[in-house]
Design an enzyme around this catalytic site. Sequence first.
Site, PDB file in Angstrom:
ATOM      1  N   GLU A 221       0.821  -1.225   0.000  1.00 54.20           N
ATOM      2  CA  GLU A 221       0.000   0.000   0.000  1.00 54.20           C
ATOM      3  C   GLU A 221       0.848   1.265   0.000  1.00 54.20           C
ATOM      4  O   GLU A 221       0.531   2.243   0.693  1.00 54.20           O
ATOM      5  CB  GLU A 221      -0.952  -0.001   1.205  1.00 54.20           C
ATOM      6  CG  GLU A 221      -1.979  -1.129   1.159  1.00 54.20           C
ATOM      7  CD  GLU A 221      -2.940  -1.092   2.333  1.00 54.20           C
ATOM      8  OE1 GLU A 221      -4.141  -1.221   2.101  1.00 54.20           O
ATOM      9  OE2 GLU A 221      -2.482  -0.930   3.480  1.00 54.20           O
ATOM     10  N   GLU A 295      -6.923  -7.444  -1.189  1.00 55.50           N
ATOM     11  CA  GLU A 295      -7.566  -7.350   0.109  1.00 55.50           C
ATOM     12  C   GLU A 295      -9.025  -6.954  -0.077  1.00 55.50           C
ATOM     13  O   GLU A 295      -9.320  -5.853  -0.510  1.00 55.50           O
ATOM     14  CB  GLU A 295      -6.869  -6.311   1.007  1.00 55.50           C
ATOM     15  CG  GLU A 295      -5.433  -6.646   1.340  1.00 55.50           C
ATOM     16  CD  GLU A 295      -4.807  -5.612   2.273  1.00 55.50           C
ATOM     17  OE1 GLU A 295      -5.578  -4.802   2.845  1.00 55.50           O
ATOM     18  OE2 GLU A 295      -3.587  -5.614   2.416  1.00 55.50           O
TER      19      GLU A 295
END
Length: 611
Positions: A221, A295
């Site tokens: 991320e 995710e």
Amino acid sequence: MVGQVGVPGNGARAVPGGGSAMWACGGRRRRRLLGGLLMLLLVAVALRRFNLTGLVPMQLKGRTLGLQARDSQFFLEGKPFRIFGGSVHYFRVPREYWKDRLIKLKSCGLNTVTTYVPWNLHEPIRGTFDFTKNLDLKAFIKTAEEVGLWVILRPGPYICSEWDLGGLPSWLLQDPEMHLRSTYKGFTDAVDYYFDHLIPQVVRLQYKNGGPIIAVQVENEYGSYAEDPDYMAYMKAALLERKIVELLLTSDNKDGLTSGFVSGALATINFQKMDPGIMTYLGTLQNNMPKMVMEYWTGWFDSWGGPHNVFDVDDYDAVLTESGDYTPKFFRLRELFTSITETNWPLPPVILNKASYGAILMQQCVSLWEVLPSLLEPVKSEQPINMENLPVNNGNGQAFGYTLYETVIPGGGELHSHNHIRDRAQVFVNSLYIGYLDYTMQQLSIPNGQGYRVLRLLVENCGRVNYGRSLNNQRKGLIGDIFLNKTSLRNFKIYSLEMEPRFIESLHKTFPWSAVPDSAVGPMFFRGTLHVQQTPRDTYLKLEGWEKGVVFVNGKNLGRYWKIGPQETLYLPATWLKQGNNEIIVFEERIAGRIIQSTDLPFLGRIHYVS
């Protein structure tokens, strides 16, 4: 499309899950996964049927091509392949339960497991590495292979994962110029040294070397951080230079996709709810590539003092509980995957009953003030020193727990923290409790008294944030001057109370424990015995009547409790217990109860249903 599953955990953001001594409070910080087991579901969207999806690692011989991404789908050995994955974090689950959780993942209809790798556990002391016992990464990957699962590895060094400092070791913050997640030399030197020890653990377990690892993620991320345009290229090179040869991935939410992407890696997406527009946007960034959800978030964090947040099974819900029990989501997903793959998955393992061992009477106690003089050698300093820069742990500073600051004051007045307390400090004059200071309560009146008195600040590290742009500002303890009547305090004695097994063990050797009085006030350690007559079973500890503190079982840090909730019980896995007598020690900050209740059901607090 499929989703990620998170479960409630002990204390808050960073929790033992039965398998680690890490603990931290959530506060206002985001925590997608709570507790010992995080399940995370991924989907690789393909346009035509596949014939290798049900194949397990040990059945595939003659490997040459590995996992490839092209023509809008994945291929394994040149044949279409679809990824159905879930995440099990080995460091959050007792090693004895790894196989159980992985079999449950397999029986849900999944063919791939993903896992993060926490740097701060593997290198807690700079230059000293631990890949043993519950941190035996190779053993976890081999167990996944034995169960019949492929592996996607997410080695960081930053992992987010609702873990303290996103998995980065706190000793990095000793450098006042440190810039985490950047090409700052102090950071890259540390990463290189860590990867020199981590990556050799997994190289032989890659697909092309006969192992189950089919893909490796580059950082995590980074698009949500994105402070150094050269950083992701450095991270990619760090993997390739150490003989990582499998498909590389990046993982970001929609807003971070462009900044977190690096050439030569497949970009994947993270989100809470499925939105066709997100997948379309992902397609515009990389033409003719498969779309993969790394995710699909399934749980939301609980904050101290708030409710327990629960989502409906059709949207944002957990597949397994922290103790490994099935939820309705598990069976819904198993039905879905069975219909998609037309495969008869193994039957889900039988859930073992939990135990209720009844009331545990706390029979002995010893005050923190009694143990300090002979148990710990204080650090003497004219000015306050933050936790990470204390000259303890072979020069690596203090990572977790409490730090006690003592100084002498000539009188009373107004004590002001100037927001230099991280995160919460109990204030005492001699042994008399005056009040507390934190982010919102920054001033406290100190009563007048005769002569010189000892001012004590017992500062709790409530956990470092795991996400966002404030990672570089996560030093704990006293991070600057504290003032009494506008005069900065000086000449401190500083005690490091890290609450490690070694510290708890030292309590046995130094002091006689006393019988618990009718009214006991902390800070104080309490001791009792949980007796197990037969083979131990999982249980939950309920601390009704206690105020705030930490629980230790047989010397291991189980987790934190706080009467403001929402969570009322701590999950205690059977693997932490033994047949016979088990020692329970509680460090209570303020008001103590007399008993701890062992129950067979978790109490996670007042439920708030979130749509």
